[in-house]
Design a protein around this motif. Structure first.
Motif, PDB file in Angstrom:
ATOM      1  N   ALA A  76       0.778  57.740 -49.486  1.00 43.69           N
ATOM      2  CA  ALA A  76       1.774  56.823 -48.937  1.00 43.69           C
ATOM      3  C   ALA A  76       2.188  57.233 -47.528  1.00 43.69           C
ATOM      4  O   ALA A  76       2.704  58.328 -47.321  1.00 43.69           O
ATOM      5  N   HIS A  77       1.947  56.361 -46.582  1.00 40.34           N
ATOM      6  CA  HIS A  77       2.456  56.603 -45.233  1.00 40.34           C
ATOM      7  C   HIS A  77       2.762  55.262 -44.591  1.00 40.34           C
ATOM      8  O   HIS A  77       2.272  54.219 -45.012  1.00 40.34           O
ATOM      9  N   THR A  78       3.601  55.280 -43.562  1.00 39.09           N
ATOM     10  CA  THR A  78       4.112  54.057 -42.962  1.00 39.09           C
ATOM     11  C   THR A  78       3.007  53.235 -42.311  1.00 39.09           C
ATOM     12  O   THR A  78       2.157  53.786 -41.611  1.00 39.09           O
ATOM     13  N   LYS A  79       3.051  51.954 -42.511  1.00 35.47           N
ATOM     14  CA  LYS A  79       2.080  51.048 -41.908  1.00 35.47           C
ATOM     15  C   LYS A  79       2.099  51.202 -40.384  1.00 35.47           C
ATOM     16  O   LYS A  79       3.150  51.120 -39.751  1.00 35.47           O
ATOM     17  N   GLY A  80       0.934  51.447 -39.798  1.00 34.22           N
ATOM     18  CA  GLY A  80       0.811  51.533 -38.345  1.00 34.22           C
ATOM     19  C   GLY A  80       1.038  52.905 -37.749  1.00 34.22           C
ATOM     20  O   GLY A  80       0.926  53.079 -36.531  1.00 34.22           O
ATOM     21  N   ASP A  81       1.345  53.913 -38.581  1.00 37.36           N
ATOM     22  CA  ASP A  81       1.698  55.210 -37.993  1.00 37.36           C
ATOM     23  C   ASP A  81       0.501  55.989 -37.444  1.00 37.36           C
ATOM     24  O   ASP A  81       0.688  56.986 -36.737  1.00 37.36           O
ATOM     25  N   ILE A  82      -0.728  55.570 -37.753  1.00 37.63           N
ATOM     26  CA  ILE A  82      -1.885  56.259 -37.178  1.00 37.63           C
ATOM     27  C   ILE A  82      -2.273  55.655 -35.826  1.00 37.63           C
ATOM     28  O   ILE A  82      -3.223  56.117 -35.181  1.00 37.63           O
ATOM     29  N   SER A  83      -1.531  54.654 -35.377  1.00 36.91           N
ATOM     30  CA  SER A  83      -1.805  54.027 -34.094  1.00 36.91           C
ATOM     31  C   SER A  83      -1.082  54.764 -32.965  1.00 36.91           C
ATOM     32  O   SER A  83       0.028  55.269 -33.140  1.00 36.91           O
ATOM     33  N   SER A  84      -1.704  54.777 -31.800  1.00 33.15           N
ATOM     34  CA  SER A  84      -1.092  55.421 -30.632  1.00 33.15           C
ATOM     35  C   SER A  84       0.170  54.698 -30.187  1.00 33.15           C
ATOM     36  O   SER A  84       0.982  55.268 -29.453  1.00 33.15           O
ATOM     37  N   THR A  85       0.369  53.457 -30.610  1.00 41.52           N
ATOM     38  CA  THR A  85       1.554  52.688 -30.213  1.00 41.52           C
ATOM     39  C   THR A  85       2.683  52.763 -31.246  1.00 41.52           C
ATOM     40  O   THR A  85       3.671  52.036 -31.122  1.00 41.52           O
ATOM     41  N   PHE A  86       2.567  53.628 -32.229  1.00 44.75           N
ATOM     42  CA  PHE A  86       3.585  53.724 -33.274  1.00 44.75           C
ATOM     43  C   PHE A  86       4.939  54.132 -32.687  1.00 44.75           C
ATOM     44  O   PHE A  86       5.028  55.053 -31.863  1.00 44.75           O
ATOM     45  N   LEU A  87       5.991  53.443 -33.124  1.00 45.24           N
ATOM     46  CA  LEU A  87       7.366  53.773 -32.747  1.00 45.24           C
ATOM     47  C   LEU A  87       8.146  54.103 -34.016  1.00 45.24           C
ATOM     48  O   LEU A  87       8.012  53.419 -35.019  1.00 45.24           O
ATOM     49  N   PHE A  88       8.979  55.133 -33.968  1.00 44.64           N
ATOM     50  CA  PHE A  88       9.781  55.472 -35.139  1.00 44.64           C
ATOM     51  C   PHE A  88      11.265  55.267 -34.864  1.00 44.64           C
ATOM     52  O   PHE A  88      11.724  55.340 -33.717  1.00 44.64           O
ATOM     53  N   ALA A  89      11.982  54.992 -35.936  1.00 44.90           N
ATOM     54  CA  ALA A  89      13.422  54.771 -35.859  1.00 44.90           C
ATOM     55  C   ALA A  89      14.136  56.007 -36.403  1.00 44.90           C
ATOM     56  O   ALA A  89      14.134  56.233 -37.622  1.00 44.90           O
ATOM     57  N   PRO A  90      14.725  56.828 -35.557  1.00 39.64           N
ATOM     58  CA  PRO A  90      15.401  58.034 -36.057  1.00 39.64           C
ATOM     59  C   PRO A  90      16.627  57.682 -36.891  1.00 39.64           C
ATOM     60  O   PRO A  90      17.271  56.658 -36.673  1.00 39.64           O
ATOM     61  N   TYR A  91      16.922  58.544 -37.858  1.00 45.22           N
ATOM     62  CA  TYR A  91      18.120  58.365 -38.684  1.00 45.22           C
ATOM     63  C   TYR A  91      19.314  58.823 -37.851  1.00 45.22           C
ATOM     64  O   TYR A  91      19.454  60.017 -37.543  1.00 45.22           O
ATOM     65  N   VAL A  92      20.164  57.879 -37.469  1.00 47.84           N
ATOM     66  CA  VAL A  92      21.208  58.190 -36.496  1.00 47.84           C
ATOM     67  C   VAL A  92      22.532  58.630 -37.119  1.00 47.84           C
ATOM     68  O   VAL A  92      23.387  59.178 -36.414  1.00 47.84           O
ATOM     69  N   VAL A  93      22.725  58.393 -38.416  1.00 45.04           N
ATOM     70  CA  VAL A  93      24.013  58.738 -39.029  1.00 45.04           C
ATOM     71  C   VAL A  93      24.217  60.249 -39.048  1.00 45.04           C
ATOM     72  O   VAL A  93      25.253  60.762 -38.619  1.00 45.04           O
TER      73      VAL A  93
END
Length: 219
Positions: free
Chosen positions: A148-165
Motif C-alpha cells: 500500500a502506497h499513495t497513488k502517484g508517489d513514485i512520480s517526480s511531480t508528487f506533492l505531499f500534504a504535511p500534517y500541520v496540527v
C-alpha cells in the motif's frame, strides 16, 4: 563528511498549472551556521499551521509550473504510506542502509483527510531525469516491501500534504549512508518492479439516499 544540498518547493494547489510559491535550498546538516533541512521543514509546516495557509511540499525544484517539463532537479526520493502501516514501515526502514526523513502527512488539507507517513531519502546527487526518479522510487518501494502506497508517489511531480496540527519530522542517519541513485540503478539493473499497480486507489465518494438510510458509490 557528505552533506547533500536539498531543495524544498511549496505549492498552493496540486495541478499542472500550479505555480511554485517558494523554493528553499538547505543542506542536510547544519552547514556554516545555517539551519539543517529538518529544521527548515518544521519551520515551514509550523508556519502553515500558525498562519492557516497550508502548502503542498516536494523535494523537487521547478522553473515555474508543477509539470515534468519544468522540473529542474529532484533532491530526494519520496514514498508515502497509510499511517496504519507505521509499525511495519519503521521495522522495514530499520533494515535499510539509507539515511532518511520520516514526516507525518495527510491525504489532503481537510478535517477528514486520512493520516499518512512520508519517507524521504536524500540523495548524494540530484536526479534530473523524471524517468530515473520513477525507477529509483519504484525500486525503493519494492525494497521496503509494503504494498500500500499513495497513488502517484513514485512520480517526480508528487506533492505531499504535511500534517500541520502537530508537525513531526524525524531524521535518521545513525549507521546509514546517503542514497547514491546512479549506483543504486546499476546495482538493480534488470530488476523489474511494478509499483504503479500497487498504488492505493482513492476511496469512492458516497452519496446518501433522500431518506438518509442508505449510501451508494458515486458514479
Amino acid at each position: 563528511m557528505i552533506d547533500p544540498t536539498l531543495v524544498i518547493s511549496l505549492f498552493a494547489i496540486r495541478t499542472k498549472k500550479a505555480l511554485v510559491k517558494c523554493t528553499h535550498t538547505a543542506n542536510v546538516y547544519d552547514s556554516l551556521g545555517n539551519a539543517p533541512m529538518q529544521d527548515i521543514l518544521l519551520s515551514y509546516i509550523e508556519n502553515m499551521r500558525d498562519t492557516n495557509s497550508p502548502r503542498y511540499l516536494t523535494f523537487t525544484s521547478y522553473k515555474r509550473n508543477h509539470k515534468k517539463d519544468d522540473i529542474l532537479q529532484c533532491s530526494a526520493i519520496m514514498l508515502e504510506y497509510p499511517y496504519s502501516k507505521k509499525q511495519q514501515l519503521e521495522e522495514r526502514l530499520a533494515q535499510l542502509p539509507f539515511t532518511h526523513y520520516q514526516i507525518d502527512t495527510q491525504a489532503d488539507f481537510d478535517n477528514n483527510a486520512e493520516a499518512r507517513i512520508l519517507v524521504s531519502f536524500p540523495m548524494v546527487n540530484p536526479i534530473y531525469e523524471p524517468r530515473d526518479y520513477t525507477r529509483v522510487a519504484s525500486l525503493l518501494w519494492d525494497e521496503i516491501g509494503i504494498d500500500a502506497h499513495t497513488k502517484g508517489d513514485i512520480s517526480s511531480t508528487f506533492l505531499f500534504a504535511p500534517y500541520v496540527v502537530r508537525p513531526k519530522v524525524l531524521f535518521r542517519d545513525a549507521d546509514r549512508h546517503f542514497l547514491d541513485y546512479e549506483e543504486y540503478l546499476r546495482d538493480n539493473r534488470g530488476h523489474w518492479v511494478d509499483a504503479k499497480h500497487r498504488e492505493e486507489k482513492p476511496a469512492p465518494a458516497f452519496v446518501k439516499s433522500d431518506d438518509g438510510l442508505f449510501s451508494f458509490p458515486e458514479l
